[in-house]
Design a protein around this motif. Structure first.
Motif, PDB file in Angstrom:
ATOM      1  N   PRO A  55       0.847  -1.204   0.000  1.00  0.00           N
ATOM      2  CA  PRO A  55       0.000   0.000   0.000  1.00  0.00           C
ATOM      3  C   PRO A  55       0.881   1.252   0.000  1.00  0.00           C
ATOM      4  O   PRO A  55       2.068   1.186   0.344  1.00  0.00           O
ATOM      5  CB  PRO A  55      -0.767  -0.085   1.332  1.00  0.00           C
ATOM      6  N   VAL A  56       0.290   2.395  -0.386  1.00  0.00           N
ATOM      7  CA  VAL A  56       1.015   3.660  -0.230  1.00  0.00           C
ATOM      8  C   VAL A  56       1.128   3.989   1.248  1.00  0.00           C
ATOM      9  O   VAL A  56       2.157   4.452   1.717  1.00  0.00           O
ATOM     10  CB  VAL A  56       0.304   4.807  -0.986  1.00  0.00           C
ATOM     11  N   ILE A  57       0.051   3.735   1.992  1.00  0.00           N
ATOM     12  CA  ILE A  57       0.091   4.061   3.425  1.00  0.00           C
ATOM     13  C   ILE A  57      -0.784   3.082   4.188  1.00  0.00           C
ATOM     14  O   ILE A  57      -1.822   2.646   3.695  1.00  0.00           O
ATOM     15  CB  ILE A  57      -0.329   5.535   3.673  1.00  0.00           C
ATOM     16  N   ASN A  58      -0.336   2.718   5.380  1.00  0.00           N
ATOM     17  CA  ASN A  58      -1.138   1.869   6.263  1.00  0.00           C
ATOM     18  C   ASN A  58      -1.959   2.709   7.233  1.00  0.00           C
ATOM     19  O   ASN A  58      -3.131   2.438   7.448  1.00  0.00           O
ATOM     20  CB  ASN A  58      -0.247   0.936   7.092  1.00  0.00           C
ATOM     21  N   SER A  59      -1.306   3.688   7.836  1.00  0.00           N
ATOM     22  CA  SER A  59      -1.969   4.510   8.858  1.00  0.00           C
ATOM     23  C   SER A  59      -2.065   5.942   8.366  1.00  0.00           C
ATOM     24  O   SER A  59      -1.161   6.731   8.584  1.00  0.00           O
ATOM     25  CB  SER A  59      -1.156   4.498  10.158  1.00  0.00           C
TER      26      SER A  59
END
Lengths: 462, 462
Positions: free
Chosen positions: B207-211
């Protein structure tokens, strides 16, 4: 990989190198980068601006999971923001812009941050001058419907245009500008932020804010990098702005054990006295009496304006110097002070500042029963007209210098000191930077201290 | 002054009352308010959004230096933001919007935050369905030039419109909406944020970002209060989104000592197994086989869609129930599961899911040499055509239920447990909420546990 020296500096630019993701370590791109930045910045918390996040996965893959990161810390919290990324193998310029937002004159300076190199400096009139030359007129203009928005747009639009021009001149893009640091008096910073200055001039004289938060450039409508951050130097009260804070920092006033004084002379004069333990300050109108609008031939510094003047004590010939050595068209504050000092030294004015007809001779003429002294003849003038100073102009100057001296005397006496006790006397401000301290002492504008006491700071807001 | 009860709640709304400024205490308005908020919030750092700052001096004077403040804390730092102010004497509604961003269906709920009162809930199709019913098609569509921007605009525009409508229905302004909490699978949240989902489906699936960081609403182009903050529930990986995190929180899965399982059945099925000490999860396609596009008469839940079905064991008469009790036009997932279970219980299909001609009788017809079973006759149908299920549809369902059961068996075996060891079985998701567990057990989609083991959670993302 060649090591990027810029990445090594502590501060706003950090070089990071990540282990690429794998099936065994499938942490997301942003979280991977954050984890590394947290280690390098020794912080618990890093946030990524959305505009950076959107390009991040493409850039990390293009650059082999390395990046030069532009980071900025929250002032009062352990939180850093990632506001830009660039290719670690190309030396993209990371630029900051410093702004001295004067009431009359605005100065901007572009600085390349990885090397600390000054790229360009340029200055221009504050466009709000068209609304009014002084702070009060502009504050009253904000009471009109749409007035505040108009004054706000004037300065923002002008800054955008000037920064764009400066970037063009240096061959950089406005999106390379990641920081703005701005100092100005409380009224100017309020108008810049779009905050009502209404209560600055009404008892009990309350600013909307003393310590502006760091904001994103696009919140102010500034056309630098939209994720760029804007730092506005704090003000202490309604009449004590971030420009003076900048002067205090630049002069080192607050880090010396011996008390010293800082005088910032622009359209207004602000004075700070103190040392590492204490600081007192006061402010008042000063400059206007010396600049355009008061003396008839007075004008702000610019090409053809007399900035230095000497009168030969023997021949009483006027030796003038103009900016860019062009034909004289007017006189600025430092020229006025030189003029008054030399007129006094050559007995052409008396102790009260009155022209002495028998000494001035044919240079003195009467117009509408007011005495005028010719400084430059029509032949030598750049305007085709003689440049003349009236007795009224001279009286204005006397009042200004008296106000200045009174401020200085009052502030030192208020802490039980005498002016003669001061070992260092910092003179700042666009105008102050050009004053000849000896002339200012001669006319009694600055106290009669040894010449080495006076330190000119140049423009301390930048 | 009457005490505002809403101001007393801990959390996002705080009532503050300041001492008015005076010549003796000329602290600026913003700094005065910050100092008080710092005390009340027990924090070192409060920042004020520019839009709030610009109206602050007017409002504080209108309201006698009191205000109801909307505040929000940074997730990982001791820093609060003041994002709104309202009159402490008027009970202006401070609203949050919860969004369950499903692949097929989106649900929004407006909540008045001072009282915790639900104002309205509404659901609508994800407009990205027009690009593709499943996640993969949409991710591939992002590879087209402008594709990501298009999919992003679709969901943002639709949310803006739906939130506007919901606000209108409740008599509130969109500027009263100060918070959004959004949960969705990783692909859906990426498209919402305008992040490329490209690498979600390519090894190693990153993913590009998890959080996601908390962002301002206007950064996403959301038309709620521009200073409103958007919270996106974190995802764990490419196939484990914030919607499942919401389910875990809602079910209390991570706070129980006994291991339990959570099955979130929507267009995709996600399964989490664990307790307070550990959690394991997996995900796979599940729902599409049960919904529109796979079964010929299958469709998503809506008016006239068969959601419950029973076959009388004696007469083999089909007793159907449709949503809103309208004439039947199709069948949704829960109806399909009821149908399969009842066909099996009445011997109309065999163990392998094959129609049994001698039992089905004249309800079974051949079309292009494929057997079809008539569920609703043309006379009783809302479409004027008979509603038929083909052997192929039945085979699809069998594969879906087998996939589901395999997921459940695999995940429990992976931790050395048997399905029979589970004391609680949470069923979530828009689709899961309507499944009859008994039917699902009958067809072997869910394990044969006592009925009381199954707990339906409703929509756990909200």
């Amino acid at each position: 990989m060649e090591k990027d020296v810029a990445g090594d500096i502590d501060g706003w630019i950090r070089l990071v190198s990540l282990s690429p993701p794998s099936l065994q370590d499938n942490t997301a791109d942003a979280d991977r980068l954050k984890n590394q930045l947290k280690r390098q910045l020794n912080t618990e918390s890093v946030e990524i601006d959305l505009s950076v996040l959107r390009e991040l996965p493409f850039r990390l893959r293009d650059w082999g999971y390395s990046a030069r990161c532009v980071v900025v810390k929250e002032r009062d919290a352990d939180l850093w923001h990632l506001t830009g990324i660039s290719n670690p193998l190309e030396n993209q310029r990371i630029v900051g812009v410093a702004v001295d937002l004067g009431t009359s004159r605005v100065v901007i300076r572009l600085v390349e941050l990885s090397k600390g190199e000054i790229l360009i400096e340029t200055s221009f009139d504050n466009p709000q001058l068209s609304v009014g030359p002084d702070v009060l007129t502009r504050i009253h203009a904000c009471d009109q419907p749409g007035g505040l928005e108009k004054l706000n747009r004037m300065i923002i639009d002008e800054l955008n245009q000037r920064i764009q021009n400066a970037c063009n001149a240096c061959g950089i893009d406005t999106s390379d500008v990641f920081f703005m640091a701005l100092a100005g008096n409380t009224s100017m910073t309020h108008l810049f932020m779009g905050l009502s200055p209404k209560w600055l001039i009404r008892e009990p004289y309350i600013p909307v804010i003393n310590s502006p938060d760091v904001q994103k450039a696009d919140a102010y409508g500034l056309q630098i990098n939209p994720a760029g951050r804007v730092f506005i130097l704090p003000n202490i009260g309604s009449y004590f702005g971030g420009d003076l804070i900048a002067g205090i920092l630049h002069s080192g006033l607050s880090q010396q054990s011996n008390p010293a004084i800082l005088v910032d002379v622009g359209t207004n004069a602000e004075v700070v006295l103190g040392n590492e333990s204490w600081l007192v300050a006061c402010a008042g109108a000063a400059g206007p009496a010396l600049e355009g609008g008061v003396a008839q031939i007075g004008m702000m510094a610019g090409p053809g304006v007399i900035d230095r003047l000497r009168i030969d004590p023997g021949t009483r010939v006027f030796q003038i110097h103009t900016i860019d050595e062009m034909q004289p068209i007017g006189i600025c504050g430092s020229g006025m002070i030189d003029l008054a000092a030399n007129l006094f030294l050559t007995d052409m004015i008396d102790l009260r500042g009155r022209f002495v007809p028998e000494v001035c001779g044919k240079k003195l003429v009467m117009q509408s029963s007011i005495p005028y002294l010719e400084i430059v003849s029509a032949d030598e003038s750049g305007t085709g007209q003689p440049l003349m100073i009236s007795q009224a102009d001279m009286d204005s100057l006397i009042r200004s210098k008296a106000a200045m001296y009174t401020i200085l005397e009052t502030i030192t006496e208020s802490v039980g000191m005498a002016l003669a006790d001061l070992k260092t006397f910092h003179v700042a401000g666009t105008f102050g930077a050009f004053i000849d301290p000896v002339s200012a002492v001669t006319i009694g504008m600055l106290p009669d201290l040894p010449p080495e006491t006076f330190q000119t700071l140049g423009n301390s807001s930048l």
